[in-house]
Scaffold this active site. Structure first.
Site, PDB file in Angstrom:
ATOM      1  N   ASP A  48      43.811   1.473  20.965  1.00  0.00           N
ATOM      2  CA  ASP A  48      42.961   2.206  20.011  1.00  0.00           C
ATOM      3  C   ASP A  48      43.587   2.164  18.618  1.00  0.00           C
ATOM      4  OD1 ASP A  48      44.685   4.277  21.798  1.00  0.00           O
ATOM      5  OD2 ASP A  48      44.802   4.769  19.688  1.00  0.00           O
ATOM      6  N   ASP A  80      44.215   4.925  16.927  1.00  0.00           N
ATOM      7  CA  ASP A  80      44.583   6.331  16.733  1.00  0.00           C
ATOM      8  C   ASP A  80      43.426   7.029  16.013  1.00  0.00           C
ATOM      9  OD1 ASP A  80      46.447   8.334  17.307  1.00  0.00           O
ATOM     10  OD2 ASP A  80      47.219   8.293  15.266  1.00  0.00           O
TER      11      ASP A  80
HETATM   12  N1  LIG Z   1      46.703   6.910  19.692  1.00  0.00           N
HETATM   13  C1  LIG Z   1      47.656   7.191  20.574  1.00  0.00           C
HETATM   14  N2  LIG Z   1      48.572   8.147  20.317  1.00  0.00           N
HETATM   15  C2  LIG Z   1      49.544   8.414  21.218  1.00  0.00           C
HETATM   16  N3  LIG Z   1      49.659   7.814  22.394  1.00  0.00           N
HETATM   17  C3  LIG Z   1      48.763   6.867  22.687  1.00  0.00           C
HETATM   18  N4  LIG Z   1      48.628   6.090  23.772  1.00  0.00           N
HETATM   19  C4  LIG Z   1      47.569   5.292  23.573  1.00  0.00           C
HETATM   20  N5  LIG Z   1      46.997   5.543  22.383  1.00  0.00           N
HETATM   21  C5  LIG Z   1      47.728   6.511  21.808  1.00  0.00           C
END
Ligand SMILES: Nc1ncnc2[nH]cnc12
Ligand SMILES: CSC[C@H]1O[C@H](OP(=O)(O)O)[C@H](O)[C@@H]1O
Length: 292
Positions: free
Chosen positions: A212, A214
Site C-alpha cells: 500500500d 500508507d
Molecule cells: N502502511 C503500513 N504501515 C505499517 N505497517 C504496514 N504493513 C503494511 N502496510 C503498512
C-alpha cells in the site's frame, strides 16, 4: 547439532511455505517463553530450513505482542545462522509501488513498547548496529529476486524501513514526516527482530513486500487491512519463489557475515562477574565466549 542453518520468518499473509518437504513441527520452549507458533522444520531445495509464522499461523498476535526474544532464541537453538524475514510494508515513495519488493539496508525505530535486547539482569552488552541488516545476506536476497525476472515486480535494493509501534496505522502527519526523512517503507515488526538477531549473531535481512501507499498519497486510498491482505496474497507466491531461490544460493555459497561475531567486542561485563543464573539463561548466545 545444527538442525537448520537458514531460518525464515513469514509476516502478514505468509503463514506457511508451500514448497517445504519432510516437515516436522517443533514446539520449542525458551527462557523467554514460547515463540509465536511452532517452528516448522522442512527441506527447501534439499536444504533444511526453519519457518516461523511471526504473528502465529492464525495471525493472533499484534506487533506489540510478538515474543521477539523467544522467536530469535528458538531460531538460534536450531543452529540458524542466516535469517530471512518476509514482511508486508507500506510505501513512503511514489516510485515504490504496491507489489514491488524492497530489500532495506536501514531502519528507523519508532517503537515504544518493545523489548529488543537479550541483555540486562547483570550482563551489559552493546552490539554495533550501524548496518542493521547483513549486507551480504541482503545481496543474496536481491540477487535471488533479480535472477527470477518476476513479471510486474520492481526490486528496490536498499532503503530505510521505519518501524512503528502500531497496531493503528500512521496519521497523515506522521506519514509525511517519515517521507521528509527520506524513508522508503513502513512496517511494525522488523527492528526488534533485527536487533535481537544481531545479538544472537545471526545474519538478518528483510524481503519487504509492498502492499500500500500508507496514507500520504493523494491519488490512493489510505491503507486498510483489506488492501494489505489482497496485495500480499498476490505477493505471497512471488515471495516464496524468492525465498526458495535465496535458500538455494545461500546453501551453495554461504556468505561470511560480521553478524556471526557481533558479540566479540560487545560484552562489557567481565565474564567472571556474570552470575551463574544470568550465564545459564544466555548460555546459547554466550557459550562460545564463556568457553575461553
Ligand atoms: N502502511 C503500513 N504501515 C505499517 N505497517 C504496514 N504493513 C503494511 N502496510 C503498512
Ligand atoms: C496486516 S497490516 C500490518 C502488519 O503487517 C506487517 O506485518 P509483518 O511485518 O509481520 O508482515 C506490519 O509490520 C504489521 O504488523
Amino acid at each position: 547439532m545444527a538442525q537448520a542453518k537458514i531460518g525464515i520468518i513469514g509476516g502478514s499473509g505468509l503463514y506457511k511455505m508451500e514448497a517445504l518437504k519432510d516437515v516436522e513441527e517443533l514446539h520449542i520452549e525458551t527462557p523467554f517463553g514460547p515463540p509465536s507458533d511452532a517452528l516448522i522444520l522442512g527441506s527447501l531445495e534439499g536444504t533444511r530450513v526453519a519457518f516461523l509464522a511471526r504473528h502465529g499461523r492464525n495471525h493472533h498476535l499484534l506487533p506489540s505482542e510478538l515474543p521477539f526474544r523467544a522467536n530469535i532464541y528458538a531460531m538460534k537453538s536450531l543452529g540458524v545462522e542466516y535469517l530471512i524475514s518476509a514482511s508486508a510494508v507500506g510505501s513512503l515513495k511514489a516510485e515504490v509501488k504496491p507489489l514491488d519488493m524492497v530489500v532495506p539496508d536501514q531502519f528507523i525505530d519508532r517503537t515504544k513498547n518493545r523489548i529488543s535486547t537479550f541483555f540486562g539482569d547483570g550482563i551489559v552488552a552493546h552490539i554495533a548496529f550501524g548496518d542493521p541488516v547483513c549486507l551480504r545476506l541482503a545481496q543474496v536476497l536481491a540477487d535471488g529476486v533479480n535472477s527470477l525476472n518476476l513479471p510486474d515486480v520492481t526490486l528496490h535494493q536498499g532503503g530505510t524501513y521505519v518501524c512503528m509501534e502500531g497496531p493503528a496505522f500512521s496519521t497523515k502527519a506522521e506519514s509525511h514526516l517519515y517521507r521528509s526523512w527520506d524513508a522508503t517503507v513502513i512496517g511494525m515488526t522488523n527492528l526488534p527482530e533485527a536487533k535481537l538477531a544481531r545479538e544472537a549473531e545471526i545474519a538478518y535481512a528483510t524481503l519487504a513486500l509492498v502492499t500500500d501507499y500508507d496514507c500520504w498519497h493523494s491519488d490512493h486510498d489510505s491503507v486498510t487491512v483489506d488492501m494489505v491482505i489482497a496485495n500480499l496474497q498476490r505477493n505471497a507466491v512471488n515471495a516464496q519463489r524468492v525465498i526458495q531461490e535465496t535458500v538455494r544460493r545461500l546453501s551453495e555459497n554461504p556468505p561470511t557475515s560480521d553478524a556471526h561475531s557481533a558479540l566479540k567486542y560487545a560484552i562489557l561485563t567481565p565474564l567472571d562477574k556474570i552470575s551463574e543464573a544470568a550465564k545459564s539463561k544466555l548460555d546459547l548466545l554466550l557459550c562460545k565466549y564463556l568457553a575461553k
